[in-house]
Design a protein around this motif. Structure first.
Motif, PDB file in Angstrom:
ATOM      1  N   ARG A  62       0.804  -0.904   0.010  1.00 57.13           N
ATOM      2  CA  ARG A  62       0.553   0.580   0.173  1.00 57.13           C
ATOM      3  C   ARG A  62       1.313   1.463   0.044  1.00 57.13           C
ATOM      4  N   PHE A  63       1.988   1.414   0.538  1.00 57.54           N
ATOM      5  CA  PHE A  63       2.994   2.141   0.575  1.00 57.54           C
ATOM      6  C   PHE A  63       4.277   1.586   0.468  1.00 57.54           C
ATOM      7  N   ARG A  64       4.761   1.934  -0.601  1.00 56.51           N
ATOM      8  CA  ARG A  64       6.107   2.292  -1.108  1.00 56.51           C
ATOM      9  C   ARG A  64       6.981   2.640  -0.135  1.00 56.51           C
ATOM     10  N   HIS A  65       7.247   3.528   0.589  1.00 58.56           N
ATOM     11  CA  HIS A  65       8.048   4.469   1.016  1.00 58.56           C
ATOM     12  C   HIS A  65       7.707   4.409   2.390  1.00 58.56           C
ATOM     13  N   ALA A  66       8.983   3.992   3.563  1.00 62.01           N
ATOM     14  CA  ALA A  66       8.796   3.479   4.547  1.00 62.01           C
ATOM     15  C   ALA A  66       8.949   4.128   6.134  1.00 62.01           C
ATOM     16  N   VAL A  67       8.581   5.384   5.370  1.00 62.45           N
ATOM     17  CA  VAL A  67       8.685   7.267   5.525  1.00 62.45           C
ATOM     18  C   VAL A  67       6.453   7.312   5.765  1.00 62.45           C
ATOM     19  N   ASP A  68       6.156   6.803   4.532  1.00 59.18           N
ATOM     20  CA  ASP A  68       4.932   6.946   4.839  1.00 59.18           C
ATOM     21  C   ASP A  68       3.980   5.647   6.068  1.00 59.18           C
ATOM     22  N   ARG A  69       4.855   4.842   5.328  1.00 59.91           N
ATOM     23  CA  ARG A  69       4.055   3.760   6.405  1.00 59.91           C
ATOM     24  C   ARG A  69       4.270   4.237   7.696  1.00 59.91           C
ATOM     25  N   ASN A  70       5.550   3.945   8.187  1.00 60.04           N
ATOM     26  CA  ASN A  70       6.038   4.827   9.298  1.00 60.04           C
ATOM     27  C   ASN A  70       5.248   5.621  10.323  1.00 60.04           C
ATOM     28  N   LEU A  71       4.755   6.476   9.360  1.00 56.75           N
ATOM     29  CA  LEU A  71       3.673   7.387   9.779  1.00 56.75           C
ATOM     30  C   LEU A  71       2.385   7.232  10.113  1.00 56.75           C
ATOM     31  N   VAL A  72       1.900   6.284   9.187  1.00 54.22           N
ATOM     32  CA  VAL A  72       0.752   5.686   9.468  1.00 54.22           C
ATOM     33  C   VAL A  72       1.086   5.404  10.719  1.00 54.22           C
ATOM     34  N   LYS A  73       1.889   3.944  10.817  1.00 49.88           N
ATOM     35  CA  LYS A  73       1.930   2.949  12.010  1.00 49.88           C
ATOM     36  C   LYS A  73       1.389   4.404  13.681  1.00 49.88           C
ATOM     37  N   ARG A  74       3.187   5.743  13.878  1.00 45.18           N
ATOM     38  CA  ARG A  74       2.905   6.603  14.098  1.00 45.18           C
ATOM     39  C   ARG A  74       1.198   7.303  14.833  1.00 45.18           C
ATOM     40  N   ARG A  75       0.626   6.845  13.562  1.00 42.21           N
ATOM     41  CA  ARG A  75      -0.956   7.516  14.202  1.00 42.21           C
ATOM     42  C   ARG A  75      -1.740   6.530  14.523  1.00 42.21           C
ATOM     43  N   LEU A  76      -1.476   5.131  14.314  1.00 40.49           N
ATOM     44  CA  LEU A  76      -2.496   3.967  14.561  1.00 40.49           C
ATOM     45  C   LEU A  76      -2.023   3.697  16.622  1.00 40.49           C
ATOM     46  N   ARG A  77      -0.365   3.521  16.065  1.00 36.17           N
ATOM     47  CA  ARG A  77      -0.349   3.669  18.156  1.00 36.17           C
ATOM     48  C   ARG A  77      -0.323   4.278  18.897  1.00 36.17           C
ATOM     49  N   GLU A  78      -0.658   6.212  18.446  1.00 40.58           N
ATOM     50  CA  GLU A  78      -0.693   6.899  19.352  1.00 40.58           C
ATOM     51  C   GLU A  78      -2.423   7.307  19.460  1.00 40.58           C
ATOM     52  N   ALA A  79      -3.319   6.396  18.139  1.00 41.42           N
ATOM     53  CA  ALA A  79      -4.866   6.003  18.652  1.00 41.42           C
ATOM     54  C   ALA A  79      -5.575   5.363  19.640  1.00 41.42           C
ATOM     55  N   TYR A  80      -4.367   4.739  19.435  1.00 41.10           N
ATOM     56  CA  TYR A  80      -4.585   3.287  20.588  1.00 41.10           C
ATOM     57  C   TYR A  80      -4.325   3.422  21.851  1.00 41.10           C
ATOM     58  N   ARG A  81      -3.428   3.917  22.265  1.00 42.24           N
ATOM     59  CA  ARG A  81      -2.788   4.419  23.001  1.00 42.24           C
ATOM     60  C   ARG A  81      -4.029   5.852  23.889  1.00 42.24           C
ATOM     61  N   ALA A  99      -4.511 -11.174  22.233  1.00 47.58           N
ATOM     62  CA  ALA A  99      -3.773 -10.384  21.141  1.00 47.58           C
ATOM     63  C   ALA A  99      -3.974  -9.288  20.166  1.00 47.58           C
ATOM     64  N   ILE A 100      -4.152  -8.844  19.228  1.00 46.86           N
ATOM     65  CA  ILE A 100      -4.631  -8.009  18.998  1.00 46.86           C
ATOM     66  C   ILE A 100      -3.316  -7.833  17.332  1.00 46.86           C
ATOM     67  N   ALA A 101      -3.523  -7.813  16.283  1.00 51.09           N
ATOM     68  CA  ALA A 101      -3.146  -7.262  14.973  1.00 51.09           C
ATOM     69  C   ALA A 101      -4.438  -6.293  14.560  1.00 51.09           C
ATOM     70  N   ILE A 102      -3.297  -5.211  14.341  1.00 47.18           N
ATOM     71  CA  ILE A 102      -4.638  -4.330  13.457  1.00 47.18           C
ATOM     72  C   ILE A 102      -3.728  -3.499  12.524  1.00 47.18           C
ATOM     73  N   LEU A 103      -4.324  -4.129  11.565  1.00 47.09           N
ATOM     74  CA  LEU A 103      -3.928  -3.833  10.019  1.00 47.09           C
ATOM     75  C   LEU A 103      -4.409  -2.571   9.268  1.00 47.09           C
ATOM     76  N   TYR A 104      -3.389  -1.937   8.733  1.00 47.73           N
ATOM     77  CA  TYR A 104      -4.235  -0.788   8.189  1.00 47.73           C
ATOM     78  C   TYR A 104      -4.352  -0.769   6.520  1.00 47.73           C
ATOM     79  N   LEU A 105      -5.656  -1.102   6.126  1.00 51.68           N
ATOM     80  CA  LEU A 105      -6.235  -1.378   4.685  1.00 51.68           C
ATOM     81  C   LEU A 105      -6.211  -0.410   3.474  1.00 51.68           C
ATOM     82  N   ASP A 106      -6.172   0.998   3.133  1.00 53.40           N
ATOM     83  CA  ASP A 106      -6.462   2.136   2.668  1.00 53.40           C
ATOM     84  C   ASP A 106      -5.387   2.383   2.247  1.00 53.40           C
ATOM     85  N   LYS A 107      -5.180   3.253   0.586  1.00 58.51           N
ATOM     86  CA  LYS A 107      -3.536   3.445  -0.306  1.00 58.51           C
ATOM     87  C   LYS A 107      -3.682   4.734   0.086  1.00 58.51           C
ATOM     88  N   GLN A 108      -4.419   5.418   0.766  1.00 62.80           N
ATOM     89  CA  GLN A 108      -3.957   6.762   1.166  1.00 62.80           C
ATOM     90  C   GLN A 108      -3.642   7.019   2.507  1.00 62.80           C
TER      91      GLN A 108
END
Length: 133
Positions: A62-81, A99-108
């Motif tokens: 969905r996100f080729r660049h690690a910068v984009d993946r890391n941004l989404v993961k940071r936002r998800l962690r903060e929302a969960y926290r 035990a929970i795995a939260i997956l991001y599905l969208d391309k944007q």
């Protein structure tokens, strides 16, 4: 007197064990609140383990660049926290561990406020589906 909550997302709360992750994906149930999907597995409670262990995943497809993946993961962690307290309280009332795995599905990208609302809806859906069992 108000109760003081711990708003940390500690290392112990992160899902790292390979055997647990494999078992989660093979035996777990899932719920979705687009753009998020959660795969969860109810486990036996243990003294030394946290009530909920969480894994966040953003696919490279969905996100080729690690910068984009890391941004989404940071936002998800903060929302969960910030939304985990009600979720963990309901798990403690039932006396279960998860035990929970939260997956991001969208391309944007989505805004943080949108992801926080969807995270809250996703956690509520897990509680609702688990209570129906």
């Amino acid at each position: 007197m108000t109760e003081k909550r711990e708003y940390r997302f500690s290392k112990a709360e992160r899902l790292c064990r390979k055997t647990t992750i494999e078992r989660l994906y093979s035996e777990g149930d899932s719920v979705a609140a687009f753009p998020l999907r959660a795969v969860y597995l109810t486990l036996e409670p243990e003294e030394s383990e946290p009530t909920a262990s969480v894994l966040f995943s953003v696919p490279k497809k969905r996100f080729r660049h690690a910068v984009d993946r890391n941004l989404v993961k940071r936002r998800l962690r903060e929302a969960y926290r910030l939304n985990k307290h009600g979720f963990i309280e309901s798990l403690n009332k039932k006396g279960v561990r998860m035990a929970i795995a939260i997956l991001y599905l969208d391309k944007q990208h989505h805004t943080y406020s949108h992801l926080q609302a969807r995270m809250n809806k996703l956690l509520q859906a897990i509680i609702k589906k688990e209570s129906e069992k």
